[in-house]
Design an enzyme around this catalytic site. Sequence first.
Site, mmCIF file in Angstrom:
data_model
loop_
_atom_site.group_PDB
_atom_site.id
_atom_site.type_symbol
_atom_site.label_atom_id
_atom_site.label_comp_id
_atom_site.label_asym_id
_atom_site.label_seq_id
_atom_site.Cartn_x
_atom_site.Cartn_y
_atom_site.Cartn_z
ATOM 1 C CG HIS A 226 -1.801 -1.132 1.421
ATOM 2 N ND1 HIS A 226 -2.884 -1.367 0.605
ATOM 3 C CD2 HIS A 226 -1.809 -2.122 2.356
ATOM 4 C CE1 HIS A 226 -3.518 -2.454 1.018
ATOM 5 N NE2 HIS A 226 -2.888 -2.926 2.074
ATOM 6 C CG ASP A 227 1.654 2.908 3.661
ATOM 7 O OD1 ASP A 227 0.557 3.315 3.223
ATOM 8 O OD2 ASP A 227 1.827 2.574 4.845
#
Length: 301
Positions: A226-227
């Site tokens: 995600h990040d």
Amino acid sequence: MAERSLVLLDTDIGNDIDDAVCLAYLLAQPGCDLLGITTVSAEPEARAALASVLCRAAGRSVPILPGAAEPLASPPVQGPPPQAAALARWEHETSFPTGAAVEFLRQTIRAHPGEVTLLAIGPLTNVALLFAVDPEVPALLRSLVLMGGAFTSVPGPEWNIHCDPYAAARVYATPVAVHRSVGLDVTTRVRMDAGAFLERCANPLLRPVADMAASWFAERPEVTFHDPLAAATLFAPSLCTFAPGEVSVDTDLGPAAGTTTFRPADGGNSPAAGLGPHEVAVEVRPQAVLDHYFEVVDAAG
């Protein structure tokens, strides 16, 4: 040497392992001038200590400031960082400025008008407070890039937005020159099996990440980028395709708090700028993301 991008990172490192995976990338990325790190959500001081572990592993001195511990107006939903158990095994800073995170962000952005990208990969409490304290700051940003939301193909709410929906609503209501979101529609497509990931962690920068990941992998068989994906788009924007439009946030309390709704401009098909205040990622090249990530991190190791 190519010009380096000025980046501020706001993170809730310590629960989901992808924050640490993201920070390792930023520390390794030769195009990134990481001006500082602020932490957000429960026990922000412990999160700051975790960030300092990675900075020390990279041989870097980066300002790290704990920020808001609780949401603006909704009940806390995120607990303390379980990855803090790894702190006993790694050198890290033990003292951090108290109550100075928002002011640090404000002063840093004002010192570099039009140059700083604020990358927020946690609940948006610190960012909302920053915009409230100094309403001129949003116009001084080069860009605001968020890991958050679910906009087109994946149901929400996404965790970061759910953790402080009031803050998210304020941030999305604030004009920024480039206001970009990398949400679950693309991030959930970039996954790596736990075993395969740990095999790549011989790199000195990723060794503490592997240690922190023990609590994560004890309950899950993989890491989702995600990040790291949000960070990678700063330096390799072609990894994702973005659509312009407008995002709104549901602030009603309950399981749906933080649900994001995206209204595309012209059906989302036009490449022209200025068709909406926001951009959201709608497509991704998963293998290219993983290749890019390890190319950068391995080169630094």
